[in-house]
Design an enzyme around this catalytic site. Structure first.
Site, mmCIF file in Angstrom:
data_model
loop_
_atom_site.group_PDB
_atom_site.id
_atom_site.type_symbol
_atom_site.label_atom_id
_atom_site.label_comp_id
_atom_site.label_asym_id
_atom_site.label_seq_id
_atom_site.Cartn_x
_atom_site.Cartn_y
_atom_site.Cartn_z
ATOM 1 N N HIS A 15 28.854 -17.178 3.836
ATOM 2 C CA HIS A 15 27.753 -18.043 4.337
ATOM 3 C C HIS A 15 26.265 -17.736 3.403
ATOM 4 C CE1 HIS A 15 24.457 -19.598 7.434
ATOM 5 N NE2 HIS A 15 24.804 -21.052 6.884
ATOM 6 N N GLU A 42 29.505 -20.079 0.342
ATOM 7 C CA GLU A 42 28.933 -20.917 0.439
ATOM 8 C C GLU A 42 28.216 -21.401 -1.249
ATOM 9 O OE1 GLU A 42 26.297 -20.944 2.766
ATOM 10 O OE2 GLU A 42 26.368 -23.687 3.385
ATOM 11 N N ASP A 44 24.413 -24.098 -0.902
ATOM 12 C CA ASP A 44 23.061 -24.712 -0.738
ATOM 13 C C ASP A 44 22.619 -25.598 -2.038
ATOM 14 O OD1 ASP A 44 24.000 -24.644 2.185
ATOM 15 O OD2 ASP A 44 22.652 -22.776 2.357
ATOM 16 N N HIS A 57 18.702 -22.674 -0.091
ATOM 17 C CA HIS A 57 18.839 -23.046 1.346
ATOM 18 C C HIS A 57 17.916 -24.505 2.240
ATOM 19 C CE1 HIS A 57 19.424 -23.390 5.940
ATOM 20 N NE2 HIS A 57 20.156 -23.569 5.762
ATOM 21 N N GLU A 148 26.901 -27.431 -0.410
ATOM 22 C CA GLU A 148 26.636 -28.240 0.852
ATOM 23 C C GLU A 148 25.472 -29.231 -0.128
ATOM 24 O OE1 GLU A 148 24.289 -27.092 3.978
ATOM 25 O OE2 GLU A 148 23.757 -29.163 4.992
HETATM 26 CA CA CA Z 1 25.031 -24.605 4.018
#
Ligand code: CA
Length: 322
Positions: A15, A42, A44, A57, A148
């Site tokens: 994460h 991950e 963002d 993020h 994301e």
């Molecule tokens: Ca995220």
């Protein structure tokens, strides 16, 4: 398209990288997560003023960088510093930091990496995807990526089509090839649907579940839940619920009540990747990391999880499924 086969050994998604150990979304946090065996890393993604996707993020810069000191005049009326107001050349001048409260200047997690320490940068998406591809080449691993798309409606209001730009970088860096491991995630259901249906993306899509799902997962709401999942199934391959969508409450006898979400999703061929495992911020309903891991993987049978401490989650998965 047919649903993906459900995985047997669950995947561990780092994460924001190994964010329990190093400042989130810095390349060292990704390198560390890669080294300790996370299956996916991950990203963002938000856009700069000049349409460069960067790995960050929030739409804000002021909780994870020295922007307030370096560009003190560049905040908006609400006092926040928005990535979309800065060029990529300006963002490259910033030092990234462990996350802190932007008003108080104190760390979010007191036990983690110190704030404003050492030297870190905010990477562009292209830099990061090239970096991970490089690590995969030099180590012989096939670690995946998990971008994301952040706040597409906010970007659209500013005249920017973030999804198209992110998909283009994925293609240009070779991550859209069938041999690559990738999931694309988004909270805004209209946009996830658009990515599949209008932009024609064939890559695996995960619909993140926002707060309105809190009601749908309660006992007695099964019909509404199943209807909502039937809709998700028309455009996505899986869901990304919050832990609170799965672990509901402790009853008077101390028994942990879980929601029917995982079972209902699996009946529809949807994978389930909840967020977020944090050793230093456990949900109120569980007393230990061991209980959290065993509830998710053994009792509920999730297909993967986002973890700030991927080494601990990888060790658990290996001990049970290895
Ligand atoms: Ca995220």
């Amino acid at each position: 398209m047919p649903p993906l086969p459900l995985t047997r050994q669950p995947i561990v998604i780092a994460h924001r990288g190994a964010s329990g150990y190093l400042p989130e979304h810095t390349l060292p946090a990704k390198a560390y997560a890669h080294a300790i065996g996370a299956d996916f890393l991950e990203q963002d993604v938000v856009l700069t003023k000049d349409d460069v996707p960067v790995v960050l993020h929030d739409i804000y810069l002021d909780s994870v960088s020295d922007v307030a000191g370096r560009f003190p005049e560049r905040h908006r009326a609400d006092g926040r510093f928005y990535a979309i107001d800065f060029t990529w050349a300006e963002i490259q001048q910033l030092r990234a930091s462990e996350r802190f409260h932007h008003e108080k200047g104190t760390p979010i997690f007191s036990g983690r990496f110190p704030i404003h320490a050492s030297a870190f940068a905010i990477p562009s998406l292209e830099e990061e995807l090239t970096f991970i591809a490089g690590l995969n080449k030099s180590t012989g691993r096939n670690t995946g990526i998990y971008p994301e798309i952040k706040q597409p409606a906010f970007h659209r209001k500013a005249g920017k089509d973030i999804s198209r730009i992110v998909l283009d970088v994925i293609d240009r860096t070779g991550w859209g090839e069938p041999t690559q491991r990738i999931f694309i995630q988004c909270f805004e259901a209209d946009e996830t649907r658009r990515i599949r249906q209008e932009l024609g993306c064939r890559l695996p899509l995960i619909q993140l579940l926002a707060s309105e799902w809190k009601e749908r997962v309660q006992p007695g709401q099964l019909t509404g839940l199943e209807k909502a999942l039937d809709d998700v199934r028309t455009y996505a391959d899986g869901i990304g619920p919050a832990l609170t969508h799965l672990l509901l409450q402790r009853d008077a006898d101390g028994f942990l009540q879980t929601s029917p979400l995982v079972e209902a999703a699996h009946q529809r061929g949807l994978q389930v990747h909840p967020w977020t495992i944090r050793r230093d911020e456990l949900p109120q309903t569980v007393e230990s990391l061991e209980t959290l891991h065993s509830t998710l993987f053994l009792k509920l049978g999730v297909d993967g999880v986002f973890s700030d401490f991927p080494d601990l989650t990888v060790a658990y998965v290996k001990s049970r499924f290895g």
